[in-house]
Design a protein around this motif. Structure first.
Motif, PDB file in Angstrom:
ATOM      1  N   ARG A  50       0.939  -1.256   0.087  1.00  0.00           N
ATOM      2  CA  ARG A  50      -0.077  -0.064   0.254  1.00  0.00           C
ATOM      3  C   ARG A  50       0.930   1.240  -0.064  1.00  0.00           C
ATOM      4  O   ARG A  50       0.600   2.189  -0.533  1.00  0.00           O
ATOM      5  N   GLU A 126     -12.046   2.613   5.237  1.00  0.00           N
ATOM      6  CA  GLU A 126     -11.117   2.317   4.140  1.00  0.00           C
ATOM      7  C   GLU A 126     -10.924   3.614   3.067  1.00  0.00           C
ATOM      8  O   GLU A 126     -12.166   4.094   2.683  1.00  0.00           O
ATOM      9  N   TRP A 128      -9.098   4.876  -0.407  1.00  0.00           N
ATOM     10  CA  TRP A 128      -7.955   4.675  -1.502  1.00  0.00           C
ATOM     11  C   TRP A 128      -7.758   5.747  -2.462  1.00  0.00           C
ATOM     12  O   TRP A 128      -8.773   6.289  -2.952  1.00  0.00           O
ATOM     13  N   THR A 182     -11.717  -5.096  -2.763  1.00  0.00           N
ATOM     14  CA  THR A 182     -11.652  -5.387  -1.041  1.00  0.00           C
ATOM     15  C   THR A 182     -12.574  -6.198  -0.789  1.00  0.00           C
ATOM     16  O   THR A 182     -13.660  -6.261  -1.552  1.00  0.00           O
ATOM     17  N   ARG A 183     -12.744  -6.666   0.548  1.00  0.00           N
ATOM     18  CA  ARG A 183     -13.592  -7.666   0.856  1.00  0.00           C
ATOM     19  C   ARG A 183     -15.063  -7.154   0.930  1.00  0.00           C
ATOM     20  O   ARG A 183     -15.721  -7.670   0.817  1.00  0.00           O
ATOM     21  N   ARG A 213      -6.082 -11.674   3.946  1.00  0.00           N
ATOM     22  CA  ARG A 213      -5.590 -10.692   4.493  1.00  0.00           C
ATOM     23  C   ARG A 213      -4.190 -10.708   3.917  1.00  0.00           C
ATOM     24  O   ARG A 213      -3.322 -11.674   4.138  1.00  0.00           O
ATOM     25  N   HIS A 214      -3.491  -9.568   3.558  1.00  0.00           N
ATOM     26  CA  HIS A 214      -2.343  -9.604   2.933  1.00  0.00           C
ATOM     27  C   HIS A 214      -1.396  -8.806   3.937  1.00  0.00           C
ATOM     28  O   HIS A 214      -1.909  -8.045   4.847  1.00  0.00           O
ATOM     29  N   ASP A 216       0.398  -6.034   3.817  1.00  0.00           N
ATOM     30  CA  ASP A 216       0.208  -4.497   3.932  1.00  0.00           C
ATOM     31  C   ASP A 216      -1.163  -4.172   4.811  1.00  0.00           C
ATOM     32  O   ASP A 216      -1.457  -3.082   4.944  1.00  0.00           O
ATOM     33  N   ARG A 218      -4.314  -4.920   4.007  1.00  0.00           N
ATOM     34  CA  ARG A 218      -5.510  -4.981   3.253  1.00  0.00           C
ATOM     35  C   ARG A 218      -6.384  -6.484   3.336  1.00  0.00           C
ATOM     36  O   ARG A 218      -5.514  -7.371   3.399  1.00  0.00           O
ATOM     37  N   GLU A 219      -7.588  -6.499   2.733  1.00  0.00           N
ATOM     38  CA  GLU A 219      -8.315  -7.578   2.755  1.00  0.00           C
ATOM     39  C   GLU A 219      -8.948  -7.630   1.603  1.00  0.00           C
ATOM     40  O   GLU A 219      -9.651  -6.733   1.338  1.00  0.00           O
ATOM     41  N   THR A 220      -8.631  -8.636   0.776  1.00  0.00           N
ATOM     42  CA  THR A 220      -9.601  -8.797  -0.392  1.00  0.00           C
ATOM     43  C   THR A 220     -10.364 -10.132  -0.502  1.00  0.00           C
ATOM     44  O   THR A 220     -10.323 -10.823   0.231  1.00  0.00           O
TER      45      THR A 220
END
Length: 283
Positions: A50, A126, A128, A182-183, A213-214, A216, A218-220
């Motif tokens: 990120r 969040e 972006w 994103t989730r 969950r990554h 950085d 974030r959650e995708t």
């Protein structure tokens, strides 16, 4: 017969490019062994970071990108087409979010830079601003596989139907939207957006995704999808873990869907009339 087996490779890309290459390559090999001749990876296959400064430290210009070089060799070794959903590559003092189609000879057959930047503030807090880091593309890209015409797009593009409609007008039978949704937005909109693009254009949609969950933070959403031209999900990874899913693509189904509902042929141009209501003053 022009049928072929396609695969979506689902990843959980982190900050280490070499680790991401290793996992991606392993899943591509598994998909090829399962019969896939066209294999798609998700957006940001090479790295998910990120922080702009940290991202710039970890990426290179396209010609030197290790993921692109490695997957080109892998495409040749396996004799398959690989669509890299996208890579973060240096572009001047910014970054390009760029997808690549690799031929079985290992070369770049087509490239596409994401047009629409994800500049949003979500209800869960969040925020972006992709435009602060990435340079947007300016043109849609269409190319031909041995079996079908392919249209390239990336993630947030899926919310802009005009791209996909124009590709369909140009004879595209397989649309794509590899993503790192994103989730929150994925739970709300992922399936309906993919199915809508398929239904309104009478085309397949293939969308590999990042999931989980990554590093950085974030959650995708995951849930890599393959949707047929009638809007039926014919392949899905129903979770956010790394893996792959395959489905048989039958381009003839595109012709059938467009005959049943000839929405493209029935399109008409139109103008816009705005009628303003004027409230008379009451005396």
């Amino acid at each position: 017969m022009n049928e072929f087996t396609a695969a979506c490779v689902q990843l959980r890309s982190g900050k280490n490019v070499a680790d991401n290459i290793e996992l991606c390559s392993d899943l591509i090999r598994q998909a090829a062994a399962a019969g896939a001749r066209f294999i798609q990876t998700p957006e940001m296959t090479n790295v998910l970071v990120r922080s702009r400064d940290e991202l710039l430290e970890r990426i290179t210009f396209e010609d030197d990108d290790p993921t692109l070089l490695h997957l080109g060799k892998l495409a040749k070794d396996l004799g398959v087409w690989i669509q890299i959903g996208s890579l973060a590559v240096r572009f001047g003092d910014k970054v390009a979010n760029r997808g690549f189609l690799l031929s079985p000879e290992g070369g770049v057959a087509a490239r596409y830079s994401k047009i629409h930047m994800f500049d949003v503030d979500l209800p869960n807090g969040e925020s972006w601003r992709e435009s602060a880091t990435y340079e947007p593309g300016t043109k849609t890209v269409i190319t031909d596989l041995p079996w079908a015409r392919l249209g390239l797009a990336i993630c947030y593009d899926v919310r802009f139907p005009a791209i996909f409609r124009e590709q369909a007008r140009q004879g595209v039978e397989v649309l794509t939207a590899p993503a790192a949704f994103t989730r929150q937005t994925g739970e709300a909109h992922w399936h309906v957006l993919q199915r809508a693009r398929a239904i309104e254009n009478g085309a397949y949609v293939i969308s590999a995704a990042q999931g989980g969950r990554h590093e950085d933070g974030r959650e995708t959403y995951g849930h890599s999808l393959i949707v047929d031209p009638w809007g039926v999900v014919v392949g899905e990874l129903d979770h956010d873990e790394p893996g792959f899913v395959t489905a048989v693509i039958k381009p003839e189904e595109t012709r059938k869907a467009r005959q049943r509902i000839p929405a493209i042929a029935n399109e008409r141009t139109f103008s816009v009339e705005i009628v303003r209501q004027v409230q008379e003053a009451m005396n």
